[in-house]
Design a protein around this motif. Structure first.
Motif, PDB file in Angstrom:
ATOM      1  N   ARG A  51       1.059  -1.245  -0.086  1.00 62.42           N
ATOM      2  CA  ARG A  51      -0.025  -0.067  -0.079  1.00 62.42           C
ATOM      3  C   ARG A  51       0.847   1.210   0.185  1.00 62.42           C
ATOM      4  O   ARG A  51       0.705   2.120  -0.657  1.00 62.42           O
ATOM      5  CB  ARG A  51      -1.081  -0.043   1.093  1.00 62.42           C
ATOM      6  CG  ARG A  51      -1.964   1.218   1.330  1.00 62.42           C
ATOM      7  CD  ARG A  51      -3.016   0.777   2.223  1.00 62.42           C
ATOM      8  NE  ARG A  51      -2.415   0.905   3.638  1.00 62.42           N
ATOM      9  CZ  ARG A  51      -2.487  -0.390   4.218  1.00 62.42           C
ATOM     10  NH1 ARG A  51      -2.939  -1.270   3.759  1.00 62.42           N
ATOM     11  NH2 ARG A  51      -2.187  -0.474   5.603  1.00 62.42           N
ATOM     12  N   ARG A  54       1.963   1.931  -3.721  1.00 56.38           N
ATOM     13  CA  ARG A  54       0.882   2.158  -4.344  1.00 56.38           C
ATOM     14  C   ARG A  54       0.610   3.857  -4.037  1.00 56.38           C
ATOM     15  O   ARG A  54       0.769   4.632  -4.952  1.00 56.38           O
ATOM     16  CB  ARG A  54      -0.368   1.569  -4.066  1.00 56.38           C
ATOM     17  CG  ARG A  54      -0.330   0.136  -4.688  1.00 56.38           C
ATOM     18  CD  ARG A  54      -1.666  -0.667  -4.496  1.00 56.38           C
ATOM     19  NE  ARG A  54      -1.812  -2.108  -5.097  1.00 56.38           N
ATOM     20  CZ  ARG A  54      -2.085  -2.937  -4.191  1.00 56.38           C
ATOM     21  NH1 ARG A  54      -2.339  -2.701  -2.918  1.00 56.38           N
ATOM     22  NH2 ARG A  54      -1.858  -4.199  -4.841  1.00 56.38           N
ATOM     23  N   VAL A  55       0.582   4.267  -2.903  1.00 54.02           N
ATOM     24  CA  VAL A  55       0.615   5.717  -2.430  1.00 54.02           C
ATOM     25  C   VAL A  55       1.813   6.399  -3.173  1.00 54.02           C
ATOM     26  O   VAL A  55       1.422   7.439  -3.842  1.00 54.02           O
ATOM     27  CB  VAL A  55       0.687   5.882  -0.874  1.00 54.02           C
ATOM     28  CG1 VAL A  55       0.734   7.214  -0.486  1.00 54.02           C
ATOM     29  CG2 VAL A  55      -0.547   5.269  -0.365  1.00 54.02           C
ATOM     30  N   TRP A  56       2.911   5.788  -3.034  1.00 49.68           N
ATOM     31  CA  TRP A  56       4.103   6.591  -3.751  1.00 49.68           C
ATOM     32  C   TRP A  56       4.112   6.889  -5.437  1.00 49.68           C
ATOM     33  O   TRP A  56       4.005   7.838  -5.874  1.00 49.68           O
ATOM     34  CB  TRP A  56       5.450   5.906  -3.274  1.00 49.68           C
ATOM     35  CG  TRP A  56       6.540   6.347  -4.239  1.00 49.68           C
ATOM     36  CD1 TRP A  56       7.271   7.605  -4.330  1.00 49.68           C
ATOM     37  CD2 TRP A  56       7.542   5.689  -4.906  1.00 49.68           C
ATOM     38  NE1 TRP A  56       8.279   7.620  -5.104  1.00 49.68           N
ATOM     39  CE2 TRP A  56       8.449   6.711  -5.666  1.00 49.68           C
ATOM     40  CE3 TRP A  56       7.343   4.213  -5.659  1.00 49.68           C
ATOM     41  CZ2 TRP A  56       9.433   5.957  -6.338  1.00 49.68           C
ATOM     42  CZ3 TRP A  56       8.537   3.943  -6.266  1.00 49.68           C
ATOM     43  CH2 TRP A  56       9.186   4.614  -6.932  1.00 49.68           C
ATOM     44  N   LEU A  57       3.502   5.635  -6.009  1.00 45.62           N
ATOM     45  CA  LEU A  57       3.340   5.649  -7.421  1.00 45.62           C
ATOM     46  C   LEU A  57       2.095   6.617  -7.680  1.00 45.62           C
ATOM     47  O   LEU A  57       2.093   7.250  -8.959  1.00 45.62           O
ATOM     48  CB  LEU A  57       2.970   4.251  -7.684  1.00 45.62           C
ATOM     49  CG  LEU A  57       4.203   3.376  -7.773  1.00 45.62           C
ATOM     50  CD1 LEU A  57       3.550   1.830  -8.018  1.00 45.62           C
ATOM     51  CD2 LEU A  57       5.183   3.511  -8.590  1.00 45.62           C
ATOM     52  N   ALA A  58       1.353   6.929  -6.748  1.00 46.87           N
ATOM     53  CA  ALA A  58       0.159   7.570  -7.186  1.00 46.87           C
ATOM     54  C   ALA A  58       0.620   9.314  -6.774  1.00 46.87           C
ATOM     55  O   ALA A  58      -0.385  10.292  -6.869  1.00 46.87           O
ATOM     56  CB  ALA A  58      -0.741   7.408  -6.297  1.00 46.87           C
ATOM     57  N   GLY A  59       1.914   9.661  -6.293  1.00 47.87           N
ATOM     58  CA  GLY A  59       2.470  10.776  -5.960  1.00 47.87           C
ATOM     59  C   GLY A  59       2.473  11.036  -4.512  1.00 47.87           C
ATOM     60  O   GLY A  59       2.589  12.339  -4.220  1.00 47.87           O
ATOM     61  N   THR A  83       2.071  -3.505  -8.685  1.00 48.82           N
ATOM     62  CA  THR A  83       1.239  -3.616  -9.997  1.00 48.82           C
ATOM     63  C   THR A  83       0.620  -5.186 -10.344  1.00 48.82           C
ATOM     64  O   THR A  83      -0.051  -5.324 -11.264  1.00 48.82           O
ATOM     65  CB  THR A  83       2.393  -3.493 -11.049  1.00 48.82           C
ATOM     66  OG1 THR A  83       3.169  -4.448 -11.005  1.00 48.82           O
ATOM     67  CG2 THR A  83       2.859  -1.827 -11.057  1.00 48.82           C
TER      68      THR A  83
END
Length: 418
Positions: A51, A54-59, A83
């Protein structure tokens, strides 16, 4: 280990029949299938790391979640998992966790000269998987402690073969994923292996510094995670911690006294580990017991400290059961593991939030048992060194400084890290 012995050790080191491997496969398969059926993202703890990725990939910042306690390098390492579909993760992660635990057991066996195809190898792993509750618990959680459970026996195996730089690289990579094995740096200090120590510290430092530059808050680990750890986590996490720092205050002991007791025990443990290393005897028990005691001493004061941390040290010690003089041959080692028998209900400790008391008993008894064993072993080694005369005493001191190198001197090959 010789298969020609007529005693139980000779029987144990002979090749196992397919029946034992079938039983082992069924036990491991059941643990993996249970996790796949009950969890998503491969387990609750793995979900925290995924998680955060995922937060990092979302900025966003992965450190917005106070329960994400990893270095920045772990965020980048977890990014590919973000992913992967959740249904795939629920199967793949427990398989990898179980694989790490099996790999760690194999490395521990090779350190002690036991064939991975032996009856002892199969029975020992069955015992860990079916008779040691933290094993199934770690698979269910999908915690990245599994990487440390593989890295520590592998690193000690490399140390036992005189490959200190390679051991430092392995430990450094493991620390970059989860800083659990950072206390192992003391072993390199004991042995005065400064180059290998530099690799151990440099790998996670470089990886984390590079990864931090990719995060929206590069100093998030220092400004948010470290203060969270230093103030003792939060009320929820504290219920599951096994260190005396967390358990004793729950039993009514003042926090200051609990801290003094915990740090005092840890200091004694480190001192006994140093004496064990300085004993200078050749053989795999020396690096294994020194490393295990260093980690147990750290667990006494670390925040957090969970039951599955025991899987970092217990297999490493258990694999030496066939060696004369092993701590596993004493009764207190086994008594320490009794609270971890699965399926046993302990009065007043039935609730999951109270299992930390059982875990603390195992941790403290195991640490005290190993510390006392190391102290006795070191005393016997010193007595032998003094009685052997000045010439052999000098050899013992030199071997204590150089470290165990597979039963022979490898000074000429120390420049080769692999």
């Amino acid at each position: 280990m010789s298969e020609r012995k007529s005693d139980i050790s000779g029987w144990l080191v002979r090749p196992a029949a397919w029946h034992l491997w079938a039983v082992l496969g069924a036990v491991l398969g059941a643990a993996v299938a249970r996790t796949a059926r009950l969890t998503s993202d491969g387990g609750m703890d793995n979900a925290i790391v995924v998680r955060a990725a995922r937060v990092w990939l979302a900025g966003g910042s992965p450190y917005d979640d106070p329960h994400f306690l990893y270095l920045p390098s772990a965020v980048v390492a977890a990014a590919p998992w973000a992913t992967v579909p959740r249904g795939v993760l629920s199967v793949l992660v427990p398989v990898l966790v179980a694989g790490c635990l099996v790999g760690g057991w194999v490395c521990a066996l090779r350190l002690h000269g036991v064939a991975p195809r032996s009856r002892f190898a199969a029975l020992g792993l069955i015992g860990l998987a079916a008779g040691f509750a933290p094993f199934a618990h770690l698979v269910l959680l999908g915690n990245w402690t599994a990487t440390a459970a593989l890295a520590l026996p592998l690193a000690v195996l490399l140390v036992g073969r005189g490959r200190w730089v390679a051991a430092g690289l392995v430990l450094g990579a493991a620390v970059a994923l989860k800083p659990l094995l950072a206390p192992m740096g003391l072993l390199f200090v004991f042995a005065r292996r400064w180059r290998a120590l530099a690799w151990l510290a440099g790998v996670p430092a470089a990886a984390s510094a590079g990864a931090a530059l990719l995060l929206p808050d590069p100093a998030g680990f220092l400004t948010r995670t470290l203060p969270f750890l230093l103030r003792g986590d939060d009320g929820f996490v504290r219920l599951y911690e096994a260190s005396p720092l967390a358990v004793l205050p729950r039993a009514g002991v003042p926090a200051t006294l609990a801290a003094l007791l915990a740090f005092g025990m840890a200091a004694v443990g480190v001192g006994c580990a140093y004496r064990r290393w300085r004993a200078g005897d050749e053989g795999p028990l020396r690096p294994a017991e020194t490393a295990a005691l260093l980690m147990l001493s750290a667990f006494l004061v670390s925040r957090p400290s969970y039951d599955h941390y025991l899987l970092v040290v217990v297999p490493l010690l258990l694999a030496g059961a066939l060696k004369a003089g092993s701590v596993v041959r004493g009764p207190w080692f086994w008594l320490a593991l009794v609270p971890q028998l699965p399926g046993v209900t302990w009065p007043y400790l039935e609730a999951g939030e109270r299992r930390a008391f059982r875990d603390a008993v195992t941790l403290c008894v195991l640490a005290v048992t190993l510390a006392a064993h190391c102290r006795r072993t070191a005393a016997r080694g010193n007595d032998v060194g003094h009685s052997a005369g000045p010439g052999r005493g000098l050899v013992a001191v030199m071997s204590g400084t150089r470290g165990y190198a597979g039963g022979r001197q490898q000074g000429a090959s120390q420049g080769n890290p692999f």
